[in-house]
Design a protein around this motif. Structure first.
Motif, short mmCIF file in Angstrom:
data_model
loop_
_atom_site.label_atom_id
_atom_site.label_comp_id
_atom_site.label_asym_id
_atom_site.label_seq_id
_atom_site.Cartn_x
_atom_site.Cartn_y
_atom_site.Cartn_z
N SER B 273 0.84 -1.20 0.00
CA SER B 273 0.00 0.00 0.00
C SER B 273 0.88 1.25 0.00
O SER B 273 0.50 2.27 -0.56
N GLY B 274 2.07 1.14 0.62
CA GLY B 274 2.99 2.27 0.60
C GLY B 274 3.42 2.60 -0.82
O GLY B 274 3.43 3.76 -1.23
N VAL B 275 3.74 1.56 -1.59
CA VAL B 275 4.16 1.78 -2.98
C VAL B 275 3.01 2.37 -3.79
O VAL B 275 3.16 3.37 -4.50
N VAL B 276 1.83 1.77 -3.62
CA VAL B 276 0.65 2.29 -4.33
C VAL B 276 0.38 3.74 -3.91
O VAL B 276 0.15 4.61 -4.75
N GLY B 277 0.47 3.98 -2.60
CA GLY B 277 0.22 5.33 -2.08
C GLY B 277 1.22 6.34 -2.62
O GLY B 277 0.84 7.43 -3.04
N LEU B 278 2.49 5.95 -2.63
CA LEU B 278 3.53 6.86 -3.14
C LEU B 278 3.28 7.17 -4.61
O LEU B 278 3.40 8.32 -5.05
N PHE B 279 2.93 6.12 -5.33
CA PHE B 279 2.66 6.29 -6.76
C PHE B 279 1.49 7.27 -6.94
O PHE B 279 1.59 8.24 -7.70
N LEU B 280 0.45 7.03 -6.17
CA LEU B 280 -0.72 7.90 -6.27
C LEU B 280 -0.37 9.34 -5.90
O LEU B 280 -0.74 10.29 -6.59
N LEU B 281 0.38 9.49 -4.79
CA LEU B 281 0.75 10.84 -4.35
C LEU B 281 1.57 11.55 -5.41
O LEU B 281 1.39 12.75 -5.65
N SER B 282 2.48 10.81 -6.06
CA SER B 282 3.29 11.50 -7.06
C SER B 282 2.43 11.86 -8.28
O SER B 282 2.64 12.90 -8.89
N MET B 283 1.46 10.99 -8.59
CA MET B 283 0.55 11.35 -9.70
C MET B 283 -0.24 12.61 -9.33
O MET B 283 -0.36 13.54 -10.12
N VAL B 284 -0.78 12.60 -8.12
CA VAL B 284 -1.54 13.77 -7.66
C VAL B 284 -0.65 15.00 -7.66
O VAL B 284 -1.05 16.08 -8.09
N GLY B 285 0.59 14.81 -7.19
CA GLY B 285 1.53 15.93 -7.14
C GLY B 285 1.79 16.50 -8.52
O GLY B 285 1.70 17.72 -8.73
N LEU B 286 2.05 15.61 -9.47
CA LEU B 286 2.32 16.09 -10.83
C LEU B 286 1.09 16.77 -11.41
O LEU B 286 1.17 17.83 -12.03
N GLY B 287 -0.08 16.14 -11.17
CA GLY B 287 -1.33 16.73 -11.64
C GLY B 287 -1.54 18.11 -11.05
O GLY B 287 -1.92 19.05 -11.75
N LEU B 288 -1.21 18.22 -9.78
CA LEU B 288 -1.38 19.48 -9.07
C LEU B 288 -0.48 20.56 -9.66
O LEU B 288 -0.92 21.69 -9.90
N ILE B 289 0.77 20.19 -9.93
CA ILE B 289 1.68 21.16 -10.54
C ILE B 289 1.10 21.63 -11.86
O ILE B 289 1.06 22.84 -12.16
N GLY B 290 0.58 20.66 -12.64
CA GLY B 290 0.00 21.01 -13.94
C GLY B 290 -1.16 21.97 -13.79
O GLY B 290 -1.23 23.00 -14.46
N VAL B 291 -2.08 21.61 -12.89
CA VAL B 291 -3.28 22.45 -12.70
C VAL B 291 -2.88 23.85 -12.23
O VAL B 291 -3.38 24.85 -12.74
N LEU B 292 -1.95 23.89 -11.28
CA LEU B 292 -1.55 25.20 -10.74
C LEU B 292 -0.82 26.02 -11.79
O LEU B 292 -1.02 27.23 -11.90
N TRP B 293 0.00 25.34 -12.55
CA TRP B 293 0.76 26.02 -13.58
C TRP B 293 -0.20 26.62 -14.61
O TRP B 293 -0.08 27.78 -15.00
N GLN B 294 -1.20 25.79 -14.99
CA GLN B 294 -2.19 26.25 -15.95
C GLN B 294 -2.99 27.42 -15.36
O GLN B 294 -3.27 28.41 -16.03
N ASN B 295 -3.30 27.27 -14.08
CA ASN B 295 -4.02 28.29 -13.35
C ASN B 295 -3.29 29.63 -13.44
O ASN B 295 -3.88 30.68 -13.70
N VAL B 296 -1.97 29.57 -13.26
CA VAL B 296 -1.18 30.80 -13.29
C VAL B 296 -1.14 31.37 -14.71
O VAL B 296 -1.35 32.58 -14.91
N THR B 297 -0.94 30.52 -15.71
CA THR B 297 -0.85 31.05 -17.07
C THR B 297 -2.19 31.60 -17.52
O THR B 297 -2.25 32.56 -18.28
N ARG B 298 -3.29 30.96 -17.06
CA ARG B 298 -4.60 31.47 -17.45
C ARG B 298 -4.90 32.80 -16.78
O ARG B 298 -5.74 33.57 -17.23
N ARG B 299 -4.24 33.04 -15.67
CA ARG B 299 -4.56 34.24 -14.90
C ARG B 299 -3.50 35.32 -15.04
O ARG B 299 -3.42 36.20 -14.17
N THR B 300 -2.70 35.27 -16.09
CA THR B 300 -1.62 36.27 -16.17
C THR B 300 -2.18 37.69 -16.15
O THR B 300 -1.57 38.59 -15.57
N ARG B 301 -3.35 37.89 -16.78
CA ARG B 301 -3.88 39.26 -16.81
C ARG B 301 -4.25 39.73 -15.41
O ARG B 301 -3.96 40.84 -15.02
N GLU B 302 -4.89 38.82 -14.65
CA GLU B 302 -5.24 39.19 -13.27
C GLU B 302 -3.97 39.46 -12.47
O GLU B 302 -3.89 40.45 -11.73
#
Ligand SMILES: Nc1ncnc2c1ncn2[C@@H]1O[C@H](COP(=O)(O)OP(=O)(O)OP(=O)(O)O)[C@@H](O)[C@H]1O
Ligand SMILES: [Mg+2]
Lengths: 220, 394
Positions: B273-302
């Motif tokens: 479960s640790g391996v599965v959890g770590l894998f999941l966390l890293s997926m979530v982490g990468l996804g989060l970076i992507g979403v936040l990065w997109q969030n920032v680029t979409r909001r450059t005007r603001e």
């Protein structure tokens, strides 16, 4: 109020270097209403950005309200912008996810004020532009002219000495444009210094004087 | 500012929902892994109650085709007694005992009296010496108990606490025991955890087994050897035992080996479960970076606008992190709502409240660290937005 001496600014991209402003000398007195005109790409926005401390000149000296702008830190430049300058843009640049009053409050977030004081000042500014009844609307629920009036309220909410307007009527029909200009004139009469970029000679006529630019140079 | 950001986050709830769900799911998984890990860690810290080093377990087959818990014949009792004596005579052997269940063996017998669940073992007198049990009250049983009407039993501290609280259990009977039983507690040993260090605390009872024809068959021995035994010790032991009981067969295993197997068996789910959890966390982490990065680029005007009206880089940086903090907190609140159902619905099982609280704390910390880590780059990116460029074009 604004003093430019021999100011030049160029933009470098990978291939070409554009000289956007070439040795500009300009003095804007306190309480003056100055229009800036010139063909597209001649450097009007660049000039306004320099005056508003959004950008720094490559050469020459610039001072705002007696303060020489040199190599200040990002923090003190931001602070100067916050205290002394109000911006109005052609595209309004309202935050779509925030209500009208929240938009107007934005400059006050960067001062030390209580949320009640912020609310009061924002409501007062909205009153001045005649939008007291639209306080909790979202920008998308307003007409273009109303949106620009919100932007004017945002520009004046912090009571800056200088208003910098970049084609404030460019996206509006002539009636709405006149309303905005009436507002700017009124603010100017109350002692504010206004610098406005415009393509419209009719608008420029209402300023005290017009500065003409061509290809980055001042033409008289 | 916080209220302003709350209103902003609320108006963007559509865009934030995905991140909130990701954080909610990641929190639940992290909590599950943390709870399992902390459960095992907490167990590991408790006393085991015996010394498994240098102990060997012997399985014996009487080879007469009789299986199950049949009674002994008088001959077999005599053979077993001699097996125990001869094994003890072997050089390097300290003590021997016959038992029903050997530690680290999976399974064993349990019973429940009046909601009191306990593991039961039947052992001969020398078991105390073989396993080096630690007596904390009363006495262990021995030959002096021969022929008594009341059978002596020894319980472990967990059971003493569960059944008698702070009162002295010595001389008492176990609550709820059927009348004919006639067992009497003569002593208390330290916690005894048959299933090893990683198992949770269990209530434990030792019943004295005298070797006589009326008793049930004990098919297992435990043998304590000296610290240094020759490499062929196990063979020697088998040879000796065969010499005593030629018709029986014997199988020797070290408790050390059995312990390793039982440990791996208990650690495997954690690792998995640790391996599965770590894998999941890293997926979530990468996804989060992507979403936040997109969030920032979409909001450059603001962001450009905020810069223009007076926000310095630090403010922008803190704003993005604060927004992330709000979104994370929302996801965590949903997660906590779910997780706190466990104690309320009494679903914690053998997980203590302490371990539960620690698992909650640890997983909250992990989630905040993860989102902070994922937010650093996008927040930095947000500070690089130049107002002049961001506000120039539509
Ligand atoms: N970030 C930039 N990078 C490269 N070149 C730029 C940049 N900003 C402006 N320029 C160039 O500098 C010159 C002056 O631009 P500026 O935006 O000041 O013109 P303008 O007078 O405001 O034009 P318009 O009336 O179309 O708004 C133009 O040639 C433009 O292409
Ligand atoms: Mg322009």
């Amino acid at each position: 109020m604004i003093h430019l001496e021999n100011v030049s600014k160029s933009y470098r991209t990978e291939r070409i270097e554009t000289l956007a402003l070439d040795s500009i000398n300009l003095e804007v007195e306190t309480g003056e209403f100055v229009a800036i005109m010139g063909p597209s790409g001649c450097g009007k926005t660049t000039l306004l950005n320099l005056m508003g401390l959004l950008d720094t000149p490559d050469q020459g000296t610039l001072s705002l309200d007696g303060e020489a702008i040199g190599k200040q830190s990002d923090r003190s430049l931001s602070r100067l912008r916050n205290r002394k300058v109000g911006f109005i843009f052609q595209n309004f640049h309202l935050v779509g996810d925030l209500s009208v009053v929240d938009n107007v409050e934005i400059p006050l977030l960067y001062r030390t004020l209580s949320s009640r004081e912020r609310r009061e000042l924002a409501a007062e500014a909205l009153g001045r532009v005649g939008l007291s009844s639209r306080i909790s609307h979202l920008p998308a629920q307003l007409s273009g002219g109303q949106q620009q009036r919100v932007a004017v309220a945002r520009a004046i909410v912090g009571r800056p000495q200088v208003l910098l307007a970049d084609e404030p009527t460019g996206n509006l029909d002539s009636q709405m444009g006149d309303e905005i200009l009436d507002l700017l004139e009124e603010l100017n009469r109350d002692g504010g210094t206004v610098v406005m970029v415009t393509h419209d000679p009719r608008m420029a006529e209402r300023a005290h004087r017009t500065v003409r630019l061509f290809d980055g140079r001042q033409v008289q | 500012m916080i209220l302003h950001l709350l209103r902003l986050a609320w108006n963007r709830k559509g865009a934030n929902a995905l991140v909130i769900i990701e954080i909610f799911v990641a929190f639940l998984v992290t909590f599950a892994v943390a709870a399992l890990g902390l459960f095992l860690w907490d167990n590991q810290r408790r006393p085991l109650g015996y010394q498994w080093q240098n102990v060997y377990a012997v399985n014996l087959e009487t080879g007469d085709g009789r299986a199950g818990d049949d009674d002994w014949s008088a001959d077999q009792v005599e053979t077993l007694r001699r097996v125990l004596i001869e094994a003890k005579r072997l050089e390097g052997v300290d003590s021997t005992a016959a038992v029903l269940t050997v530690p680290f063996e999976m399974g064993g017998s349990t019973r429940t009296w009046e909601n009191l669940r306990m593991q039961v073992n039947e052992v001969t007198d020398e078991f105390l010496e073989v396993m080096e049990l630690e007596l904390v009250a009363g006495r262990w049983f021995g030959p002096e108990d021969d022929g008594r009407e009341v059978e002596p039993i020894v319980i472990d501290r967990d059971l003493a606490r569960a059944a008698f609280g702070d009162a002295d259990p010595v001389g008492q009977r176990l609550p709820g025991e059927p009348d004919e039983g006639g067992h009497r507690i003569v002593g208390v040993v330290n916690d005894f955890r048959e299933d090893g260090e990683l198992s949770s605390a269990t209530n434990y009872v030792f019943e004295r087994k005298a070797l006589n024809p009326e008793s049930r068959l004990l098919r297992k021995l435990v043998v304590r050897a000296a610290p240094e035994v020759p490499p062929d010790f196990e063979e020697q032991l088998i040879t000796t035992l065969r010499g005593v009981a030629p018709g029986w067969s014997f199988e020797v295993r070290s408790l050390e080996g059995m312990r390793r197997i039982s440990r791996n068996f208990r650690l495997a789910p954690l690792v998995l479960s640790g391996v599965v959890g770590l894998f999941l966390l890293s997926m979530v982490g990468l996804g989060l970076i992507g979403v936040l990065w997109q969030n920032v680029t979409r909001r450059t005007r603001e962001l450009g606008l905020r810069r223009a009206v007076g926000a310095d880089r630090g403010r922008i940086y803190r704003q993005i992190l604060a927004e992330l903090f709000l979104v994370t907190t929302t996801g965590l609140l949903f997660g906590l709502l779910v997780v706190f159902q466990l104690p309320f619905l009494d679903l914690l099982g053998s997980v203590s409240e302490k371990v539960f609280a620690m698992a909650v704390t640890v997983s909250i910390l992990i989630m905040y660290s993860l989102t902070l880590l994922c937010g650093l780059y996008p927040s930095w990116l947000a500070t690089r937005v130049a107002a002049a460029d961001a506000l120039r074009y539509e």
